[in-house]
Design a protein around this motif. Structure first.
Motif, PDB file in Angstrom:
ATOM      1  N   GLU A  90     138.357  71.753  74.234  1.00 20.04           N
ATOM      2  CA  GLU A  90     138.499  72.901  75.120  1.00 20.04           C
ATOM      3  C   GLU A  90     139.357  73.892  74.344  1.00 20.04           C
ATOM      4  OE1 GLU A  90     139.713  71.711  79.064  1.00 20.04           O
ATOM      5  OE2 GLU A  90     137.681  70.938  79.332  1.00 20.04           O
ATOM      6  N   ARG A  94     145.062  82.608  75.287  1.00 21.08           N
ATOM      7  CA  ARG A  94     146.011  83.162  76.255  1.00 21.08           C
ATOM      8  C   ARG A  94     146.486  84.526  75.802  1.00 21.08           C
ATOM      9  NH1 ARG A  94     147.918  78.943  79.369  1.00 21.08           N
ATOM     10  NH2 ARG A  94     147.534  76.863  78.563  1.00 21.08           N
ATOM     11  N   GLY A  99     150.105  79.289  84.026  1.00 27.06           N
ATOM     12  CA  GLY A  99     149.701  77.888  84.069  1.00 27.06           C
ATOM     13  C   GLY A  99     150.553  76.987  83.208  1.00 27.06           C
ATOM     14  N   SER A 100     149.857  76.130  82.449  1.00 25.80           N
ATOM     15  CA  SER A 100     150.575  75.080  81.710  1.00 25.80           C
ATOM     16  C   SER A 100     151.484  75.658  80.628  1.00 25.80           C
ATOM     17  CB  SER A 100     149.589  74.081  81.115  1.00 25.80           C
ATOM     18  OG  SER A 100     148.849  74.657  80.072  1.00 25.80           O
ATOM     19  N   ASP A 175     144.004  84.365  80.699  1.00 19.48           N
ATOM     20  CA  ASP A 175     143.660  83.281  79.769  1.00 19.48           C
ATOM     21  C   ASP A 175     142.282  82.752  80.133  1.00 19.48           C
ATOM     22  OD1 ASP A 175     144.042  81.514  81.946  1.00 19.48           O
ATOM     23  OD2 ASP A 175     146.107  81.100  81.370  1.00 19.48           O
ATOM     24  N   LYS A 177     139.110  79.432  78.996  1.00 20.12           N
ATOM     25  CA  LYS A 177     138.738  78.258  78.206  1.00 20.12           C
ATOM     26  C   LYS A 177     137.301  78.391  77.732  1.00 20.12           C
ATOM     27  CE  LYS A 177     136.937  74.741  80.030  1.00 20.12           C
ATOM     28  NZ  LYS A 177     135.587  74.161  80.164  1.00 20.12           N
ATOM     29  N   ASN A 201     136.981  78.993  84.854  1.00 18.50           N
ATOM     30  CA  ASN A 201     137.704  78.693  83.610  1.00 18.50           C
ATOM     31  C   ASN A 201     138.373  79.906  82.963  1.00 18.50           C
ATOM     32  OD1 ASN A 201     135.220  79.656  82.525  1.00 18.50           O
ATOM     33  ND2 ASN A 201     134.451  77.560  82.606  1.00 18.50           N
ATOM     34  N   ARG A 203     141.584  82.924  83.945  1.00 19.17           N
ATOM     35  CA  ARG A 203     142.525  83.499  84.904  1.00 19.17           C
ATOM     36  C   ARG A 203     142.301  85.003  84.898  1.00 19.17           C
ATOM     37  NH1 ARG A 203     146.242  79.178  83.504  1.00 19.17           N
ATOM     38  NH2 ARG A 203     146.553  78.002  85.433  1.00 19.17           N
ATOM     39  N   ARG A 219     143.440  76.078  93.284  1.00 15.22           N
ATOM     40  CA  ARG A 219     144.460  75.143  92.784  1.00 15.22           C
ATOM     41  C   ARG A 219     145.758  75.248  93.583  1.00 15.22           C
ATOM     42  NH1 ARG A 219     143.268  77.608  87.632  1.00 15.22           N
ATOM     43  NH2 ARG A 219     141.918  76.312  86.326  1.00 15.22           N
TER      44      ARG A 219
END
Ligand code: UDP
Length: 254
Positions: A90, A94, A99-100, A175, A177, A201, A203, A219
């Motif tokens: 993946e 960004r 997120g993460s 961002d 994926k 997938n 944002r 989410r």
């Protein structure tokens, strides 16, 4: 229509054998998962919208010379694509912290990054898609350094183009994926963009208000999930003509 053989069922899509060798049919479901499938739900009409949004974005990318697996949309929920050998990565790009990345590095969500950052995650549900480096990717043979060069070039071009396209309709591409696959033509191998590009997938934030128009609404239980996806399609000018009534689509054939 003849029954087709189902090859694979993922969280948001089903893959069927295509009408000709080397082709597949991607069926877009309304199912949604988050947090490595610990959270599950349905977003009514999501499959129809993602099919359209992904078709639109893949076509625009094709027009600027990005090779993709997309051939054509077949109906409300299905598209015909080239069968590729999926590279098990993946590729996340960004532009703004969220997120993460925001959590892991303690950066305030919404902070514009000094430059676009690419991250790789190993596609493996059992391991919950761990983040990996170029070293892991080449050492374990998931992709060669040459493949990775192609992937980075394509990813940066996709990011530049999509950032501009979304900004044009008042959306910040925070961002997203990507997934890539290998396509063989005669003896030549090419890396092509595969999977889908949709609010599942990416944002996508309203450029003025920062309002979220993507899967974070699901989410994070922000409500108005369907509306977020619809708004993205509306701004891109591709909301199905008959509006919400058009969103049911045909039943999946097993
Ligand atoms: N993403 C995705 N599939 C995944 C993980 C992430 O499509 O399995 C997308 C996600 O929608 C976001 C970007 O990749 O646009 C970065 O996600 P992040 O690493 O922040 O993870 P998250 O917070 O979504 O768990």
């Amino acid at each position: 229509m003849a029954r087709r053989r189902q090859l694979y069922e993922g969280k948001a899509k089903i893959l069927f054998e295509g009408p000709e060798p080397g082709t597949l049919v991607q069926y877009f479901k309304d199912d949604a998962t988050a947090f490595n499938a610990q959270k599950r739900g349905t977003i009514t009409g999501k499959g129809v919208l993602n099919n359209r949004i992904s078709e639109y974005l893949m076509q625009r990318l094709g027009e600027i010379g990005i090779p993709t697996h997309f051939i054509r949309r077949l109906n409300m929920r299905e598209q015909l694509v080239r069968e590729v050998e999926i590279i098990p990565l993946e590729v996340v790009v960004r532009n703004v912290a969220a997120g993460s990345l925001a959590t892991r590095l303690g950066i305030q969500e919404g902070t514009r990054l000094p430059r676009s950052i690419i991250e790789y995650y190993y596609k493996n549900d059992a391991l919950q898609d761990p983040m990996v480096s170029e070293e892991h990717i080449t050492a374990f043979g998931w992709a060669s350094t040459h493949d990775l060069d192609d992937i980075v070039q394509l990813t940066l071009r996709v990011n530049d183009f999509l950032s501009g396209l979304f900004l044009g309709v008042g959306i910040t591409l925070v961002d997203f994926k990507l997934e890539f696959g290998r396509l063989w033509e005669n003896d030549e191998m090419r890396i092509v963009l595969a999977d889908e590009i949709s609010p599942d997938n990416c944002r996508l934030w309203d450029a003025k208000t920062g309002e979220k128009m993507d899967k974070d609404r699901f989410r994070r239980d922000l409500g108005k999930v369907e509306e977020g996806y619809q708004e993205v399609a509306r701004r891109l000018g591709i909301l199905p003509e008959a509006g919400i009534r058009d969103l049911k689509g045909p039943e999946v054939m097993q």
